[in-house]
Design a protein around this motif. Structure first.
Motif, mmCIF file in Angstrom:
data_model
loop_
_atom_site.group_PDB
_atom_site.id
_atom_site.type_symbol
_atom_site.label_atom_id
_atom_site.label_comp_id
_atom_site.label_asym_id
_atom_site.label_seq_id
_atom_site.Cartn_x
_atom_site.Cartn_y
_atom_site.Cartn_z
ATOM 1 N N GLY A 152 0.906 -1.257 0.102
ATOM 2 C CA GLY A 152 -0.010 0.115 0.194
ATOM 3 C C GLY A 152 0.755 1.266 0.082
ATOM 4 O O GLY A 152 0.301 2.178 -0.750
ATOM 5 N N VAL A 192 0.673 4.045 -2.717
ATOM 6 C CA VAL A 192 0.457 5.531 -2.357
ATOM 7 C C VAL A 192 1.519 6.501 -3.155
ATOM 8 O O VAL A 192 1.020 7.444 -3.855
ATOM 9 C CB VAL A 192 0.495 5.811 -0.778
ATOM 10 C CG1 VAL A 192 0.043 7.203 -0.754
ATOM 11 C CG2 VAL A 192 -0.779 4.956 -0.332
ATOM 12 N N ILE A 209 -3.669 2.353 -5.540
ATOM 13 C CA ILE A 209 -3.535 1.816 -4.310
ATOM 14 C C ILE A 209 -4.019 0.380 -4.438
ATOM 15 O O ILE A 209 -3.759 -0.972 -3.704
ATOM 16 C CB ILE A 209 -4.061 2.630 -3.489
ATOM 17 C CG1 ILE A 209 -3.263 3.848 -2.965
ATOM 18 C CG2 ILE A 209 -4.308 1.880 -2.021
ATOM 19 C CD1 ILE A 209 -4.049 4.918 -2.187
#
Length: 458
Positions: A377, A381, A432
């Motif tokens: 993740g 991002v 994401i």
């Protein structure tokens, strides 16, 4: 394991292999940039088409014709409407009724005719059209040299570029370069031309009352016009009508009472009675009201056509274009997802002992999965934000390069690229999601590791 501790551990693990993880993040950024650049280009082109249609005055325009002409724009209208003999005539009374409909800004007749124009004692046969004063803001006049009509009834004329070249004897030959609008306007502005036309006039009152209602005569007339401008485009070229090359103020054209084709069809209409029109153009307050106005005009017994009807296929085209641009833009992101899987799998092999220690001191399979999901993740991002910035930069460069090319071709600059906020948020969110999906297999593989075997791993 607490969320804060898991996030802190994930960031620390990513920093330990900063080069490899940075390259993976760059791959995500390139994928997001490709997606943003392609979709922003599609959105920009769609908005450009909408702006051009809006500025051209076509997007909020309804073209009205009489069923008596036996030439409907739409077969469905011909089949469902009243018979031609039972339909009303498209005359001045009908135009005024249409102009009084709700949401209608103006309704004016389309007056155009083929006639002779004399310049410096030389005759030229051309198409002449009347323009309403509201056409001043039409994008066809963006590159116009000279001034628009000084009033609605001024004896003035605007020439189309090709006809101006014909008047000056500068019609380009095959392979030669066309003269610019400025070069053509310079010797013509302020000069006068003579318009010769035929006027329908009533027969003398010595006729009987029965014959006076139907008899008329055709009288040859002349009018002197001052050339006030030369334009590059025909403002009516997108409406599918016969292209005019000389434009007069609409009210002046109406006051000339030029013989129209509709006059030949309507022999019961004498010169002093209500004039009949071939076409009436209706401007609506908003494009969203076009369909409502069309329905009201159809109920009056007329045929209608609007650019909204034609743009249904255009909107479908842009929807398909955006879909394909999104698919091709997502391919790079799909390749980046493979890089994420490879990076995390390599991390598992390098950190087997670490994973074994975590499990030995009480970490569950869910904690291990969460750790690798957090790492995926974080890369998503950072890759999403950097990718959006990169895609925005690519779009700016494309737009700048396009405007440089348009300037060299003597065209006005255009905004062919646009990044809305929903695209920014959607691209980051998509990055994401793809990163988390890419982390499914590595996270599951790490969670399945036997702690005993992991502690033995050297």
């Amino acid at each position: 394991m607490k969320t804060y501790d898991m996030a802190e551990l994930a960031v620390r693990n990513l920093r330990e292999s900063i080069l490899r993880n940075s390259l993976t993040t760059v791959g995500i950024s390139v994928g997001v940039a490709s997606l943003v650049a392609m979709l922003s280009l599609g959105i920009g082109l769609q908005q450009l088409a909408g702006r051009r249609l809006q500025k051209s005055g076509l997007f909020d325009t309804v073209v009205v014709t009489s069923r008596r002409d036996l030439r409907g724009f739409n077969r469905e209208q011909e089949e469902n409407g009243p018979a031609p003999a039972e339909s009303p005539a498209l005359n001045e009374d009908s135009r005024q009724k249409i102009a009084q409909l709700p949401n209608v800004v103006e309704a004016y007749p389309d007056i155009r005719f083929v006639t002779e124009l004399r310049y410096e004692d030389r005759p030229f046969l051309t198409m002449v059209a009347g323009l309403p004063f509201s056409a001043k803001n039409n994008d066809a006049f963006d590159g116009m040299q000279g001034n628009f009509f000084s009033s609605e009834t001024a004896s003035e004329a605007i020439l189309q570029k090709s006809f101006a070249a014909q008047l000056l004897g500068k019609t380009p030959k095959a392979g030669s370069e066309e003269a610019s609008v400025a070069d053509l306007a310079k010797p013509l502005l302020g000069k006068q031309v003579t318009l010769r036309y035929a006027e329908r006039a009533a027969m003398p009152e010595t006729q009987t009352s029965d014959s006076a209602a139907t008899a008329y005569s055709v009288v040859s007339r002349e009018a002197t016009l001052k050339i006030v401008a030369v334009c590059d485009l025909d403002p009516d070229s997108m409406r599918g009508q016969a292209r005019a090359r000389v434009f007069l103020p609409l009210k002046l054209a109406q006051n000339l009472h030029v013989m129209q084709p509709s006059d030949l069809r309507d022999t019961t209409n004498s010169a002093g009675s209500t004039p009949a029109y071939t076409t009436v153009e209706v401007h609506v307050k908003s494009p969203t009201q076009v369909q409502t106005v069309e329905d009201a005009i159809k109920k009056m017994g007329f045929n209608t056509f609007s650019i909204v009807d034609a743009t249904r296929s255009l909107r479908q085209f842009f929807a398909v274009l955006d879909l394909f641009l999104g698919i091709f833009g997502s391919l790079a992101l799909a390749v980046a997802s493979i890089g994420i899987i490879n990076t995390l799998v390599m991390a598992i092999l390098e950190r087997r002992r670490e994973i074994g220690i975590m499990k030995a001191i009480g970490a569950s399979d869910g904690d291990v999965k969460g750790l690798f999901f957090a790492e995926a993740g974080v890369m998503g991002v950072f890759g999403g934000f950097v990718g959006v910035a990169l895609g925005w930069t690519i779009g700016r460069v494309i737009n700048l390069g396009t405007n440089v090319y348009l300037k060299r071709q003597h065209f006005p600059p255009e905004q062919i690229w646009f990044v809305p906020w929903w695209l920014v948020l959607g691209a980051i969110g998509f990055a994401i999601v793809v990163s988390l999906l890419s982390g499914l297999y590595p996270a599951s593989r790490a969670a399945r590791l036997d702690p005993v075997q992991a502690l033995r791993y050297e």
